[in-house]
Enzyme design. Structure first.
Site, PDB file in Angstrom:
ATOM      1  N   ASP A 120       1.090  -1.162  -0.135  1.00 28.76           N
ATOM      2  CA  ASP A 120      -0.017   0.018  -0.061  1.00 28.76           C
ATOM      3  C   ASP A 120       1.189   1.449   0.188  1.00 28.76           C
ATOM      4  O   ASP A 120       1.569   1.247   1.001  1.00 28.76           O
ATOM      5  CB  ASP A 120      -0.640   0.099   1.022  1.00 28.76           C
ATOM      6  CG  ASP A 120      -1.671   1.347   1.267  1.00 28.76           C
ATOM      7  OD1 ASP A 120      -1.958   2.259   0.920  1.00 28.76           O
ATOM      8  OD2 ASP A 120      -2.268   1.346   2.153  1.00 28.76           O
TER       9      ASP A 120
ATOM     10  N   LYS B 292       2.632  11.167  -3.800  1.00 29.82           N
ATOM     11  CA  LYS B 292       1.891  10.918  -4.436  1.00 29.82           C
ATOM     12  C   LYS B 292       0.595  11.807  -5.280  1.00 29.82           C
ATOM     13  O   LYS B 292       0.435  11.323  -6.245  1.00 29.82           O
ATOM     14  CB  LYS B 292       0.760   9.949  -2.994  1.00 29.82           C
ATOM     15  CG  LYS B 292      -0.289   8.935  -4.064  1.00 29.82           C
ATOM     16  CD  LYS B 292      -1.033   7.769  -3.309  1.00 29.82           C
ATOM     17  CE  LYS B 292      -1.277   6.773  -3.588  1.00 29.82           C
ATOM     18  NZ  LYS B 292      -1.744   6.066  -2.512  1.00 29.82           N
TER      19      LYS B 292
ATOM     20  N   GLU C  50      -6.775   0.733  -4.176  1.00 30.50           N
ATOM     21  CA  GLU C  50      -7.389   0.641  -2.973  1.00 30.50           C
ATOM     22  C   GLU C  50      -8.688  -0.239  -2.200  1.00 30.50           C
ATOM     23  O   GLU C  50      -8.959  -0.590  -1.530  1.00 30.50           O
ATOM     24  CB  GLU C  50      -7.270   1.717  -2.174  1.00 30.50           C
ATOM     25  CG  GLU C  50      -4.939   2.358  -2.455  1.00 30.50           C
ATOM     26  CD  GLU C  50      -5.157   2.919  -2.817  1.00 30.50           C
ATOM     27  OE1 GLU C  50      -5.884   4.552  -2.377  1.00 30.50           O
ATOM     28  OE2 GLU C  50      -4.108   3.682  -2.236  1.00 30.50           O
TER      29      GLU C  50
ATOM     30  N   ASP D 181     -12.987   5.271   0.663  1.00 31.08           N
ATOM     31  CA  ASP D 181     -12.050   5.412   1.239  1.00 31.08           C
ATOM     32  C   ASP D 181     -11.289   6.189   1.574  1.00 31.08           C
ATOM     33  O   ASP D 181     -11.171   6.892   0.441  1.00 31.08           O
ATOM     34  CB  ASP D 181     -11.047   3.648   0.389  1.00 31.08           C
ATOM     35  CG  ASP D 181      -9.535   4.008   0.721  1.00 31.08           C
ATOM     36  OD1 ASP D 181      -9.066   4.918   1.270  1.00 31.08           O
ATOM     37  OD2 ASP D 181      -8.877   3.604  -0.332  1.00 31.08           O
TER      38      ASP D 181
END
Lengths: 238, 606
Positions: free
Chosen positions: B8, B69, B167, B189
């Site tokens: 992850d 990211k 994810e 999420d």
């Protein structure tokens, strides 16, 4: 983005045409896997979606059976299960999965399914309609005017809220029409299927078939037209 | 088959997990937690990653990269609005963002690769084998460029990325494995930087995604920023101080804001304290949960729009959802839970640690790919429509959003002019009508034999693979020849650039190893110092005063070695300290035995 070449495609297609396994060259009897070497085979481009799912070529189908078969074939073709296999097998798995997903999406939706099947049976069905269907002509023309007025109006004004209320009513009305057309299509689908089940080659059967076909084509293209108008309307007022 | 790990790669934290006899587990290093902060710092001893790098956020803000990211697969123009928030310097080269660290600049995939390498090393140390293959997760709403950038990062880190998975769907695999659930589930999420909603149908081991939506720029970072902005405003009003010229204090404010937010998930009020620069005193403020929720309400509300769209695309009503699963650290906020519960009308699940569940799911997918798990299959979708630019700058959709992947579409191209030898194709991703409003993925030139206009027929196949990444193939229908297509990504690294970065990463590997030895020695030294201090506090009275003094001397010798860069010196002083504290350790052991024996008969202890 990856640039890919698949120079083995043609060889494979040629072999499939001869119904031979691309790998061991033995004659193919199995459906998607070679009986002898158990290698996965590319699904032929000529295979129609109904045959692919083992379903009869009908407009009304059992969606539970369709889903179960989709899951079964997904387990057979999905790239997840070909990670340790050769490049050729991985490429077939990818191609077959993509084809399977397209086939499932098409057959799952009754309208897309009808358009696909009628195309198979009688050539392309979808006339692209550029002017409103006759029975809706006045209504659509008026709607277009209201839409233009609304686009030019000051959104906070009283005029805009009056127009919006009118457009909301038009939307409800058109959606009602759309549902009507879908209900009429359902009836035609059943009549078509019954006729196909009987499989009569009489003049009378042929006339009835052409009649149903024409009705379905008209409703399908009217429905698409109305659907686009509704989408346009929703996009403008929201 | 070699082991495949699940990773992850998060905005704030990253984790690696593996499958241990049918159970996914996260891997933690010695003395440390499993989460590796996604932070990279350039220090005098080279580049460092994770917790030690996080310490440099306030000490060395211009040389400490966090939230990288957010820049994956982006151009500088895409992130213009938030540049002011980042203390490090961003530039651009060939459509790819570069992050300046000292003399050198790095692309976001290179920075991400450093985090991946840290995870790879942890996994290798823990499992005692070399790790070369991984499944890496990305937000479901990531576009092609962002996915490709993630794959590039893996390659630069020396990992073969066997699959990029979304994810929320990874999380559903972890839950599905545990609960053996059937029915329709919604996975909400909300992570550090991104938000995803996915709606899935679970039936007999098949995880079929019906629709996904999201916002790749909505997460915990944004909540922190709102709190930080409030604090900065108040500091300006009360102390006449503009902290924006003090990058180190800006970072301290951001970190305090984050910590206060986290505390307010458990408590109803908390106190924020900040030391002001140049000894100008201290800022203190009480922050209540109500105030925090007032600040964040609009952002939480923003996440509900994508939820409604996903429901609409899957043709479902909120009442059709059987289970709601919460993923990502930000879902710990009570406000988020309330809103999600109100939307779906049921209490959400959060049995699995929301920080770990994505990595666990990635490990499950890794196990599926290696043939370990055979009863589960994930059928995911592409989050955005894919198309090409047509006449008049309009986008023509080829593959609609929420189409199950792998998905393909074929398009036939021809020429308009006699003897024309090429057709330019511009590939786009997005939902807007006009090409310019969508994401440009790539442009390429299709080679066409010089023939009269309209005669050539080139069939181009656009194929989105199981990673959600686009592949393009072209075939001349007249000759049957296929042609390879050189695609220049609009916002990504070319194959050659990735190659060079892989080479670079080998070149610097030697430096990295020595930097790592220093970090490990420092961590071990820190742990030893903490336990020795505790022993002194608990058992200092058991030994002579001179002995305590000797231990103190050894402690400060180790403390100064720890500041240095020689791992051998640190290890040496650690040995000295252990030797000096031997008497204390023995005395404490004796003492605890004595305490334990009191009131017991000899027969009980022999």
């Amino acid at each position: 983005m990856n640039g890919h070449t698949h120079n083995t495609d043609d060889r494979r297609e040629l072999q499939m045409a001869r119904s031979m396994c691309w790998h061991c060259q033995s004659e193919m009897a199995g459906e998607y896997f070679c009986d002898r070497c158990v290698k996965v085979q590319p699904v032929s481009k000529d295979l129609d979606y109904f045959t692919c799912f083992g379903l009869p070529r009908r407009l009304v189908i059992d969606t539970q059976v369709l889903e179960a078969k989709f899951y079964e074939l997904s387990r057979a073709f999905h790239p997840d299960f070909y990670q340790n296999k050769s490049d050729a097998e991985q490429s077939i798995s990818l191609g077959n999965s993509a084809m399977l997903n397209t086939a499932y999406r098409t057959l799952r939706d009754p309208i897309q399914r009808a358009e696909y099947l009628l195309d198979l049976e009688a050539g392309a069905v979808k006339d692209i309609r550029t002017s409103p269907p006759a029975d809706l002509f006045e209504e659509i023309l008026e709607l277009q005017e209201t839409l233009d007025e609304f686009r030019e109006s000051n959104r906070a004004s009283e005029q805009a809220s009056t127009l919006r209320a009118k457009l909301d009513a038009d939307r409800t009305n058109l959606e009602e029409r759309q549902r009507d057309m879908e209900a009429r299509l359902q009836q035609l689908f059943s009549r078509w299927d019954t006729l196909q089940d009987r499989g009569e080659a009489t003049e009378q059967a042929r006339t009835e078939r052409n009649h149903i076909l024409k009705d379905m084509r008209d409703i399908l293209s009217n429905r698409t037209y109305v659907k686009n108008i509704v989408n346009d309307l929703v996009a403008t007022i929201s | 088959m070699a082991r495949i790990v699940g990773i992850d790669l998060g905005t704030t934290n990253s984790l690696v997990a593996y499958m241990d006899n049918g159970t996914p587990r996260v891997i933690s290093a010695r003395h440390e937690r499993a989460m590796v902060p996604s932070v990279v710092a350039l220090t005098d001893n080279g580049l460092i990653v994770g917790d030690p790098a996080k310490e440099h956020l306030t000490r060395n803000p211009e040389r400490t990269v966090y939230s990288v990211k957010r820049f994956m697969g982006k151009s500088l123009a895409d992130v213009q609005g938030e540049l002011a928030y980042f203390p490090y310097t961003l530039t651009e080269k060939g459509g790819v963002i570069r992050i300046q660290l000292g003399e050198k600049s790095y692309s976001p995939p290179q920075i991400s690769a450093m985090i991946l390498k840290e995870l790879k090393l942890r996994a290798e140390a823990f499992l005692g084998e070399s790790i070369t293959k991984a499944v890496i997760t990305v937000p479901a709403y990531f576009n092609d460029s962002q996915r490709q950038a993630t794959k590039d990062a893996g390659m630069i880190a020396g990992l073969e990325v066997l699959r990029i998975i979304n994810e929320p769907t990874a999380a559903s695999l972890a839950y599905g494995l545990q609960e053996k659930t059937q029915g329709t589930i919604a996975v909400y999420d909300l992570g550090g930087g991104t938000f995803d909603i996915s709606i899935l149908k679970l039936k007999n081991g098949i995880f079929e995604v019906l629709a996904t939506n999201g916002d790749t720029h909505l997460g915990g970072d944004d909540f922190d920023q709102l709190v930080a902005d409030l604090l900065l405003k108040e500091i300006r009003a009360q102390h006449g101080l503009d902290l924006s010229t003090h990058p180190d204090h800006m970072q301290a404010v951001r970190l305090q804001a984050e910590r206060a937010k986290i505390r307010l998930s458990e408590e109803l009020k908390t106190t924020v304290t900040l030391d002001l620069p140049d000894g100008q005193g201290r800022f203190t403020r009480e922050l209540t949960r109500d105030q925090l929720e007032g600040l964040c309400n609009a952002l939480v509300e923003r996440s509900l729009g994508p939820c409604r769209l996903a429901l609409k695309d899957s043709g479902l009503n909120p009442t059709d959802i059987d289970e709601v699963v919460l993923v990502g650290g930000s879902t710990r906020m009570p406000l988020v839970r309330q809103r999600v519960q109100a939307l779906f009308g049921k209490e959400p699940h959060c049995e699995l640690n929301p920080d770990e569940v994505v990595a666990l799911g990635a490990a499950v997918q890794a196990d599926i790919l290696s043939g370990g798990t055979t009863d589960m299959l994930l059928l995911d979708v592409t989050p955005l429509s894919l198309g090409i630019e047509t006449m008049g700058g309009v986008m023509s959709s080829l593959i609609r959003r929420n189409t199950t992947i792998p998905a393909s579409a074929k398009e036939m191209f021809t020429t308009y002019v006699d003897g024309q030898t090429g057709v330019d194709i511009h590939i786009l991703q997005g939902e807007r009508e006009l090409a310019k409003d969508n994401r440009s993925l790539a442009r390429f030139r299709l080679k066409v034999p010089p023939l009269p206009a309209g005669v050539p027929r080139i069939e181009v196949t656009f194929l989105i693979d199981a990673n959600g990444i686009l592949n393009v193939m072209a075939k001349d229908m007249r000759t049957g020849e296929t042609q390879s297509i050189e695609v220049k990504p609009s916002y990504g690294l070319s194959d050659q650039e990735v190659e060079r970065m892989i080479e670079d990463s080998f070149k610097f590997a030697a430096d990295d190893v020595s930097a790592r030895k220093v970090i490990e020695a420092r961590l071990d030294a820190g742990a030893l110092m903490t336990t020795t201090e505790k022993s002194l506090a608990d058992g200092g009275h058991l030994v002579a005063a001179e002995e305590v003094a000797t231990i103190r001397t050894a402690l400060s010798a180790l403390a100064s070695a720890k500041e240095g860069t020689d791992p051998r010196a640190i290890r040496g002083r650690m040995a000295d300290l252990e030797q000096a504290a031997k008497g204390l350790t023995v005395a404490m052991l004796d003492d605890s035995l004595k305490q334990g024996l009191q009131g017991k008969k000899i027969s009980d202890v022999t």
